[in-house]
Design a protein around this motif. Structure first.
Motif: not given
Lengths: 502, 315
Positions: A485-489, A492, A495-496, B10-11, B14-20, B22-23, B274-276, B286
């Protein structure tokens, strides 16, 4: 390409889990939902007789062997002072009671429990055809017989229809003359059976019980059974009704119902009652004969079973943790610490568990803050914390016990090493990132642990994970899926949040 | 400011999230066997030295408990130094001594401590208190950085550092991190430091945040953050880009400090940056990462790579 393989594996895992679970359900009849109940019949055969004086007595009762449409899962005999054994031979199964001597009227009981089965597999094999009793017919009877048979043959096309027509003829007014002649000194079933046999139909007499709730002093009802299209078929000898397995329990075929040596005036009467039994218990009672019985956790000793009961819940707890961390974004102290805490909650229950956990960690943190002044090496500091945790637990148990809380003892189930590490980590976190971070992670962990607990203690989850362990493959697939899953948590989005205005 | 951003916003930004992250980036571009190179600061340092990348001067390392007794002896003649774990994470376990007063050591926050405190700190480092999984560690003693006076004026204590995200050897985003009173002299954003987004093209501040909210002036030094402009910017970018050849990590964060005397120096590398930085720049990563992903062959020359990036219309 890797992507397709991945989704293929996921689909395969889910399909496999569903398939095995369904097969297991079908073959062992373990219900998918806990608490489901099924009706079972408790049938009691009562044998009464008068013994002869000073003679050894042997009573032999014909008992159910193959029971189409029903599954026999419990049998018992109660008869004080008698020796009891079950004897099998090719054609029948008999219960035998024996005693050296007895006086006055004797009563013996034989009890069985049966449950309806979906499959009718037991009636498939041919089995045997009992030797037909030799009946001597008079000339008039012979003619009447022929008359009936000719009529029935004319109206039928095969063995099945022949039997049906023949039975009907015995009840019809037009053939009353012939039939009453034949039935004057013989039973209806015997006559029909004899005619069918002479006509070349493989038929036999089956003795069974009509199942009706709360009946006493019932006797066996004879039925006609014919072998047609590789199958035995039951016919009601009065109405020609077929497919009567639903309320007809076959007790025996051929042979005498009761035989007695050293006694007389033996009678057998039946009483029956319909009961409701948990479907799971019922399934357990006859799981033995399938592959699933062999590969079931139920085949393990009870002690191991209870370990597996806990172990098989773990995947669900882990799934909750994965969900909370990857989808929600809750921070916990130690990745899977919450699951282990939730496992402990399963034994302490939630509120006492939460109170004890917070208490142990709080006291531990206080003592640990003193330890940090002592300048100990890490390993020995953790070891010290472990011992402190043990002491806290022992104290809590004793105090709890003396105050009359029965939760005292179960406190000991908390994973001590995990607790020690939690305390250590939180204490470092406190020193470096402040109390706020400790509270965030502490409550994050407890929140996840609570959710995991609530899911794991649900009876449905417990029932499915234990009785259908293969369903954990679905949990596995979901976890793997979430790993991609690469979507946002959810967190977040907070956070954003500054981007929310654009 | 709204309380929550929507998935859609966010999408689209083009904000990069933690899951994206990592993967799609870390596990795809960072070979796990390369992690030790950056997780172990001593290794990074030695590697950088070999690659000709400037790093703070290494005085000595301590790797065994009985070496701790020699600490006083080893520190002889060193007035300003930093003691830190080789495998610490998130700035944990870094002890900065800026001067000495007789037998006492003056820490960066003005507190004076004895040699015993330093010895205990080293003991903790060796025992693995600050390392990622509590494994035994090595203590590093290195030169204290004298922060560039211009940048220093923006920061409350501590040394400002510049984080540059380098993707496949191309710089994609940069941020200046300034310590605050709240962050206790540390330059970590989640501890309350100020993050200033730096425009890759002109080295000027573009946006600044603290505790996830926009700030105009530094809360402690009261300096206007928008006036910041990093000197020798090109040099910094090149230093960061060279780290790709040095480690072969496809997605990395280079932390660079500017020393008053020695210029830009690599402080440490991060394989899971980090993403900050996106919040500090008010921009998502992104689109930039995707632009770089399109490149089939990575240019072996860092200078060309920087030129490529500066030609983009990202800014």
């Amino acid at each position: 390409m890797i992507r397709y393989t991945f989704y293929f594996i996921i689909t395969a895992l889910i399909a496999l889990a569903c398939f095995i679970a369904y097969e297991r359900h079908y073959h062992t009849q373990i219900p998918f939902v806990p608490g489901e109940s099924k009706s079972v019949w408790l049938i009691e055969a009562k044998v009464e007789f008068y013994p002869e004086k000073k003679t050894p007595i042997l009573v032999s009762l014909n008992i159910p062997d193959k029971t189409p449409g029903y599954k026999l899962f419990f049998e018992q005999s109660s008869s004080a002072g008698y020796g009891f054994s079950l004897v099998h031979d090719e054609t029948q199964k008999r219960a035998q009671w024996s005693i050296r001597e007895a006086s006055s009227k004797q009563t013996l009981f034989y009890k069985i429990q049966i449950a309806q089965e979906q499959s009718d597999s037991t009636s498939d094999d041919f089995g045997y055809l009992p030797k037909q009793p030799h009946i001597i017919w008079t000339k008039a009877e012979e003619l009447a017989k022929q008359d009936l048979l000719q009529k029935a043959l004319a109206r039928s096309s095969n063995d099945e229809t022949l039997t049906r027509e023949l039975i009907k003829l015995f009840s019809s007014v037009s053939m009353q003359e012939s039939s009453s002649l034949l039935l004057s000194n013989k039973t209806r079933v015997d006559v029909i059976n004899a005619i069918l046999n002479e006509a070349g139909v493989k038929s036999r007499v089956a003795m069974g019980l009509l199942l009706e709730d709360a009946r006493r002093n019932q006797s066996l009802t004879p039925m006609i059974e014919i072998y047609h299209q590789n199958k035995w078929m039951l016919f009601d000898a009065k109405t020609a009704r077929q497919n009567i397995e639903k309320d007809f329990f076959l007790w025996h075929r051929g042979g005498s119902l009761i035989e007695i040596v050293g006694g007389s005036n033996a009678t057998v009467s039946f009483s029956m009652v319909e009961q409701n039994m948990p479907a799971l218990e019922l399934a357990m009672a006859h799981y033995d004969d399938s592959v699933f019985g062999l590969f079931s956790i139920h085949s393990l000793p009870i002690e191991e079973q209870s370990i597996f009961k806990m172990l098989l819940l773990l995947p669900m707890g882990a799934l909750i943790t994965v969900l909370m961390r990857l989808l929600i974004g809750i921070r916990t102290s130690g990745t899977f610490m919450p699951v282990l805490i939730a496992m402990a909650f399963l034994q302490t229950t939630l509120i006492p568990g939460l109170i004890t956990f917070i208490m142990i960690v709080a006291v531990g943190l206080m003592i640990r803050s003193y330890l940090s002044h002592l300048n100990l090496l890490l390993v020995s500091r953790i070891a010290t914390t472990i011992i402190i945790v043990i002491f806290i637990i022992v104290t809590a148990s004793i105090v709890g016990h003396n105050l009359g809380f029965n939760t005292g003892m179960t406190v000991a189930v908390f994973p001590i090493i995990i607790l020690a590490w939690t305390i250590e980590r939180m204490s470092i976190l406190w020193e470096e990132d402040g109390a706020k971070e400790v509270l965030i992670q502490g409550f994050g962990s407890l929140f996840v642990a609570t959710i995991a607990y609530l899911v794991m203690q649900s009876t449905l989850v417990g029932h499915l994970s234990f009785n259908f362990p293969e369903l954990n493959l679905i949990v596995l697939a979901l976890m793997m899926l979430m790993g991609r899953y690469t979507g946002y948590r959810l967190f977040e989005l907070y956070r954003f949040r500054e981007f929310g205005d654009n | 400011m709204s309380f929550l951003a929507s998935f859609k916003t966010l999408k689209s930004l083009g904000i990069l999230g933690m899951n994206a992250r990592n993967v799609n980036y870390i596990s795809k571009y960072n070979d796990r066997k390369l992690y030790p190179l950056v997780d172990d600061k001593l290794k990074t340092k030695l590697l950088a030295q070999r690659a000709g990348i400037n790093t703070p001067k290494l005085f000595f390392t301590l790797s065994r408990q009985h070496d701790v007794a020699e600490l006083q002896e080893r520190l002889r003649g060193l007035d300003a130094f930093v003691l830190k774990p080789s495998r610490g994470s998130g700035g944990k376990g870094i002890l900065v001594v800026k001067s000495r007063e007789k037998d006492e050591f003056i820490k960066s926050n003005g507190e004076s401590v004895s040699i015993e405190v330093l010895m205990r700190h080293v003991t903790n480092i060796l025992a693995g208190l600050y390392s990622l999984s509590g494994t035994p560690d090595v203590a590093i003693c290195e030169d204290l950085i004298v922060a560039d006076s211009l940048l220093k004026s923006y920061s409350y204590e501590g040394v400002p550092d510049i984080r540059i995200i380098v993707f496949r050897g191309y710089p994609v985003m940069a941020m200046l991190r300034l310590a605050t009173k709240l962050s206790d002299g540390k330059a970590n954003l989640h501890q309350g430091a100020v993050g200033v987004g730096i425009n890759l093209k002109n080295a000027k501040a573009s946006h600044a945040v603290m505790e996830q909210s926009k700030v105009i002036v530094h809360p402690d030094t009261k300096n206007r953050l928008s006036e910041i402009e990093i000197a020798n910017w090109r040099e910094l970018l090149e230093l960061a880009c060279k780290c790709y050849e040095m480690t072969h990590l496809g997605y990395l964060g280079a932390d660079i400090v500017i020393d008053q005397n020695r210029g830009p120096m690599l402080l440490e590398l991060n394989a899971r940056p980090g993403l900050s930085i996106q919040v500090a720049n008010a921009t998502g990563l992104i689109p930039r990462l995707q632009e770089i992903e399109k490149i089939k062959e990575i240019d072996p020359n860092p200078t060309n790579r920087i030129d490529f990036v500066l030609k983009q219309n990202w800014f």
